[in-house]
Design an enzyme around this catalytic site. Structure first.
Site, PDB file in Angstrom:
ATOM      1  N   LYS B 696      38.777  37.666  42.102  1.00  0.00           N
ATOM      2  CA  LYS B 696      39.408  38.834  42.322  1.00  0.00           C
ATOM      3  C   LYS B 696      38.871  39.178  43.818  1.00  0.00           C
ATOM      4  O   LYS B 696      38.235  38.579  44.494  1.00  0.00           O
ATOM      5  CB  LYS B 696      39.115  40.026  41.732  1.00  0.00           C
ATOM      6  N   GLU B 700      37.806  45.365  49.991  1.00  0.00           N
ATOM      7  CA  GLU B 700      38.333  46.661  50.039  1.00  0.00           C
ATOM      8  C   GLU B 700      37.478  47.410  48.905  1.00  0.00           C
ATOM      9  O   GLU B 700      37.033  48.648  49.140  1.00  0.00           O
ATOM     10  CB  GLU B 700      39.815  46.907  49.922  1.00  0.00           C
TER      11      GLU B 700
END
Lengths: 315, 740
Positions: B696, B700
């Site tokens: 993943k 951010e």
């Protein structure tokens, strides 16, 4: 950047004479001037490079002080053993300013002559009495957090950005110059930087073409030396408020402030309040302050910063 | 390749190269200055001229006249194109304001001319000679003042599904909040922020007939190509974009901007290649920024600490036709609670265009929510870590049938607390002092959804056994080159030294691009798909059963024989090309990444200066493809979070409608001295729901929650609760202890 001509000066009086022509400017480290030229805030037509003039020595004076050549770089001045020992406030102020790379280039005289960092001065779309005398001040009523709280005028609320000059103000330094006609003069630092009044574009006592040859520090004061610079990040930022102080064992001393006015701010008469503490002393130093809503905190901040310095002095 | 069912065992699971902390393969080129950035592409086209963009000096109104005579006569000037020379250009799909054309001014520093000259200095000088007359009209520049006019707005949906309702309600929020024994109702603000990336937006444009090539700095090659073609009225097939190296983007380079458009227009007028870089002030006011928010959060809980009611409402502003900063989205998912309300309101304003910046929505949303959680924990008399753990949910609280694919938030928080020494935190604010410093610890949860994007790649095998990957994926400093090389090496059974990666060219297969922390996982999944194709082709050509063939050490093995991989390539080479596409796993499962952020701060008791002393992030984000580059991503994001907490703010001149501090002296970001010891721990996790890579995003996640952790640390240090970012000293000075 406007096209300009360029020459290397061979001696100070030749430099001063060459600077008589309109549109001429001296250039040494260029750390401020070149930025301003790129933005067309400064538009000299002729540059006189003074880097070859020597004037790069730090020497004792017969009076027991130090003479600092105009071209002594900030890095060298901060590192000088005599400065560190006898004028630590100056060394600390220098090291609180700019970055290592800039201090390597920036000179003693250039540091005194750096121009304000008021954001409206930097945006050529906005009126600014410094850039275009008579055009108005767009900072008043605008973003003023960084700007002056005392000594400002209806024409300008900019601050002087130097740290070095604040320490020199506390030390009663004297700026030495040579004029275009070859005459020399000694300008006490208290008289060197001007308040804005209605001519904020006139920032110093220098006449056209007058060239700084050096700065003299009087004999050492003794005492404990402090330079406390308060800013939003830990390095590489202009002062919100800075306090240069020399405090004697009996609690007397000297205090100059940066970040609050168009020049390093010192009120000698207020210094007799120092032994009574930061609150009465700063009330006297900043008596008559007229901050904006955004920068009113600087008055409190100056007092608290001085309190911190005085506590360190006692400790 | 369509990814429709959770991944099973595949060659990536060997983890011979993937998952290893290898140095970035583009590192030597970057450290030796030989990685060519857009403005430095002197070699790509001869006879380049320099373009300087002139920005509008007003925020709203019209250009009534432009006198270019002095500029045209200036030395070296080759061409000038002004906004009055053409009607307003078409807008790209991702643009809110027009990038050029026509007299109307929609925001400060909107481009109104490009001056092309032989040298950069000549272009800049001449641009200042253009005399512009404006008719000003009043604008709306004050978000607080515009709040009463803000209208409910729905977030954009990520795909074609209908958007959620503008006011999203579950249960009876008002009733449950009124009945809750412990409640919080507080308002938080976040300012406009600038991406402030190191490399400014820059482009070189060259025309050959109707064909346009642009060497630029853009995170999303396919979007850039599409929007540039639309803006200039070209066939997309006639536009080529190259962007192999990018000096930071943070979302500021997701979209077509004025540099590319004006390089193209300037080049057409000058009839030669033209290069354009936006000046630093233009970054703040000409390009996009993260919009300011005003957020109201209400939380109600039982005395057992369980949340019964939670509401998060946010107001932000943008130009007409713009969109809201999605600051409430994480609140739909982060904590349990039966009664919920989220809503966003958008005020039409006339400041420059707001748009995505690193963790759009989540970053400012968590800056507010995670202070609110700290405040609630205190009201409940609970430890803030424990309060979050009690309110964990393993399902989507709005749709409990939907589980998280992986959710190890509690594990992040527990491990973080242990490693950070959270037990040593004094729960009484203002109680720990070292000399002049007040010391405090703060923590926050980090949360960022994992988005998966369609992504293509082409993989070429040559006779020497070398593998070349081509995809229009970009590397914005994130490490894309390296994780893509690792993926191809793992899949093809070769060493990293045998892999070449070529990125950022619109003639390559369309990839996910770099944004929304989707790039690393999605782009490598695309490379995986292409490698699967290539493996099949290799096996077929060498006569192996492709299901059984093993690829290792540059050799293909199957049954009792083996052959060098390069042998399959032959003289002409062999190509595998594919695109990873996704089924409905993202709908059936909630895919998200989680972190526990812990911060220790020191606040000067006299001045209120806050300095971060140490930071820890514990992240759960699926398989970590490269722990070294992932760590760099997270510490960079943590640093950006410190900036948001303590100093970053575009200061709005509410009279004249522009961001005043439009350079890096006025817009402060953290410097080295601000960033002390940082530590990052990745939990051992694989997420087979996300992609064949089982990875993943992390880029951010690293910023999400950091600002609030700092703010909570300041509160713990001083007892001063700040709710308005950035948390500068002037906001706390009058509440600090009296000094002797």
């Amino acid at each position: 950047m406007k096209p300009f001509t360029y020459e290397r000066a061979r001696n100070p009086s030749e430099a001063a004479a060459a600077a008589r022509q309109p549109g001429a400017r001296f250039i040494a480290g260029g750390t401020n001037l070149i930025d301003l030229m790129k933005l067309q805030i400064e538009t000299p037509t002729h540059l006189i490079d003074v880097n070859g003039l020597g004037l790069d020595r730090i020497e004792p004076t017969p009076e027991g002080g130090l003479h600092i050549g105009a071209l002594v770089r900030n890095t060298e001045l901060a590192a000088d053993a005599r400065v560190r020992r006898d004028y630590a406030v100056l060394s600390r102020a220098l090291l609180a300013g700019a970055s290592g790379q800039l201090r390597n280039k920036a000179t003693t005289a250039g540091n005194l002559l750096q121009r304000t960092r008021c954001p409206y001065f930097y945006d050529t779309n906005q009126p600014c009495n410094k850039r275009q005398p008579g055009s108005g001040c767009s900072a008043i009523g605008g973003i003023t957090r960084q700007l002056a709280v005392i000594g400002a005028s209806e024409a300008c609320i900019a601050t002087h950005p130097s740290d070095m000059a604040v320490a020199m103000r506390a030390l009663d330094a004297v700026v030495e110059t040579v004029k275009a006609d070859g005459a020399t003069r000694r300008i006490p630092i208290a008289e060197f930087h001007r308040l804005p009044g209605d001519t904020p574009h006139v920032e110093t006592a220098l006449e056209a073409g007058e060239f700084i040859t050096g700065v003299t520090l009087p004999a050492p004061l003794g005492g404990k030396h402090f330079y406390k610079k308060v800013r939003d990040r830990a390095s590489y930022a202009f002062a919100l408020v800075s306090v240069a102080a020399v405090v004697q064992p009996d609690g007397s001393g000297r205090v100059a402030l940066g970040g609050v006015a168009h020049r390093p701010w010192r009120v000698e008469a207020a210094e007799r309040e120092l032994p009574r503490g930061a609150k009465p002393a700063m009330a006297a130093i900043l008596s008559g302050a007229r901050p904006t809503h955004e920068n009113a905190f600087k008055v409190t901040l100056a007092e608290r910063t001085l309190a911190s310095v005085l506590a360190d002095a006692r400790g | 390749m369509k990814f429709e069912t959770p991944a099973t065992t595949n060659p990536i699971d060997q983890l011979k190269i993937v998952g290893k902390p290898v140095d970035r393969i583009d590192g030597p080129r970057k450290t030796t200055g030989t990685a060519p950035y857009a403005y430095e592409r002197h070699d790509v086209a001869p006879n380049q001229a320099y373009g300087q963009v002139l920005g509008a000096g007003i925020a709203k109104g019209r250009v009534t006249a432009m006198d270019t005579s002095a500029a045209r006569a200036a030395p070296g000037v080759v061409a000038i194109v002004t906004t009055l020379d053409m009607p307003r250009l078409e807008k790209g799909k991702t643009n809110t304001a027009s990038l050029f054309g026509g007299p109307e001014i929609q925001h400060y520093h909107q481009a109104i001319a490009v001056v092309v000259a032989e040298t950069f200095e000549q272009a800049r000088d001449a641009s200042a000679m253009i005399r512009v007359e404006y008719a000003r009209t009043p604008g709306r520049y004050d978000l607080e003042a515009e709040m009463p006019h803000a209208e409910l707005t729905a977030p954009e949906s990520d795909d074609d599904s209908p958007p959620p309702p503008p006011e999203d309600r579950v249960g009876d929020f008002e009733g449950a909040f009124a009945a809750a024994p412990v409640t919080l109702d507080a308002t938080y603000t976040t300012p406009d922020e600038s991406h402030a990336m190191m490399e400014p937006h820059a482009s070189i444009a060259q025309w050959e007939g109707d064909k346009l090539t642009v060497w630029t700095s853009n995170q999303m090659i396919a979007w850039g190509k599409r929007d540039l073609a639309k803006t200039l009225g070209l066939e997309p097939g006639n536009v080529r974009i190259e962007s192999p190296f990018i000096g930071g983007g943070f979302g500021g380079k997701l979209f077509l901007r004025a540099d590319a458009v004006l390089a193209a227009l300037g080049s057409r007028a000058a009839r030669r290649p033209v290069k354009v870089a936006l000046t630093r002030p233009m970054i703040a006011n000409n390009t996009t920024h993260r919009p300011a928010t005003i957020q109201r959060i209400r939380i109600g809980a039982g005395s057992d600490g369980r949340i019964t009611a939670i509401a998060h409402e946010s107001v932000s502003g943008d130009l007409e036709g713009g969109k809201a900063e999605t600051a409430v989205m994480q609140t739909k998912l982060l904590y349990a609670g039966a009664n919920r309300l989220t809503a966003m309101r958008l005020a039409v304003m006339d400041l420059p265009e707001g748009n995505a910046m690193r963790a759009p929505g989540e970053a400012p949303g968590l800056m507010a929510l995670e202070i609110a959680m700290d405040e609630m924990a205190e009201k409940l008399g609970m430890d803030p870590v424990e309060f979050r753990i009690v309110n964990d949910t393993q399902v989507d609280p709005e749709d409990p049938a939907r589980r998280f694919s992986q959710r190890q938030l509690n594990e992040c928080l527990r491990l973080g607390a242990e490693r950070f020494g959270w037990a040593r935190r004094n729960a009484t604010p203002g109680a720990r002092r070292e000399g002049r410093w007040l010391i405090g610890m703060g923590m926050a949860a980090g949360f960022r959804n994992n988005l998966v994007m369609k992504s293509g790649a082409r993989v070429l095998l040559d006779a020497s056994g070398g593998v070349t990957v081509e995809t229009d994926m970009t590397d914005i400093g994130t490490g894309s080159y390296t994780v893509i090389a690792q993926t191809a090496a793992e899949m093809m059974g070769v060493g990293l030294d045998k892999v070449t990666v070529r990125l950022g060219d619109s003639s390559f297969p369309v990839s996910a691009g770099s944004g929304g922390q989707w790039g690393g996982n999605s782009a490598t999944a695309g490379v995986y798909a292409a490698c699967v194709k290539l493996r099949e082709a290799v096996a077929q050509r060498l006569g192996f059963n492709s299901a059984e063939a093993e690829f290792a050490d540059g050799v293909v093995r199957g049954g009792n024989r083996s052959a060098p991989l390069g042998e399959a390539a032959g003289a002409d080479g062999l190509v595998g090309e594919d695109t990873i596409e996704y089924g409905d796993l993202a709908k059936r499962f909630q895919q998200s990444t989680f972190a526990g952020h812990f911060v220790e701060v020191a606040v000067d008791v006299a001045t209120g200066e806050t300095r971060v002393r140490r930071m820890l992030a514990v992240c759960a984000a699926g398989r970590i493809l490269n722990p070294k580059s992932a760590r760099s991503q997270v510490i960079g994001a943590m640093t950006m979070g410190v900036g948001a907490a303590l100093m970053e703010e575009l200061a709005v001149d509410k009279r004249h409608g522009f961001f005043v501090n439009h350079d890096l002296a006025g817009y402060e970001v953290p410097v080295h001295a601000d960033i002390p010891h940082q530590e990052v721990i990745f939990l051992d996790e694989v997420d087979p729901i996300s992609s064949p890579m089982k990875a993943k995003g992390v880029g951010e996640l690293g910023i999400c929650g950091v600002g609030a952790a700092v703010a909570n640390g300041i509160y713990n240090a001083t007892g001063v609760r700040l709710r308005d970012y950035p948390m500068t000293l002037d906001k706390m000075l009058d509440r600090l202890p009296e000094l002797a």
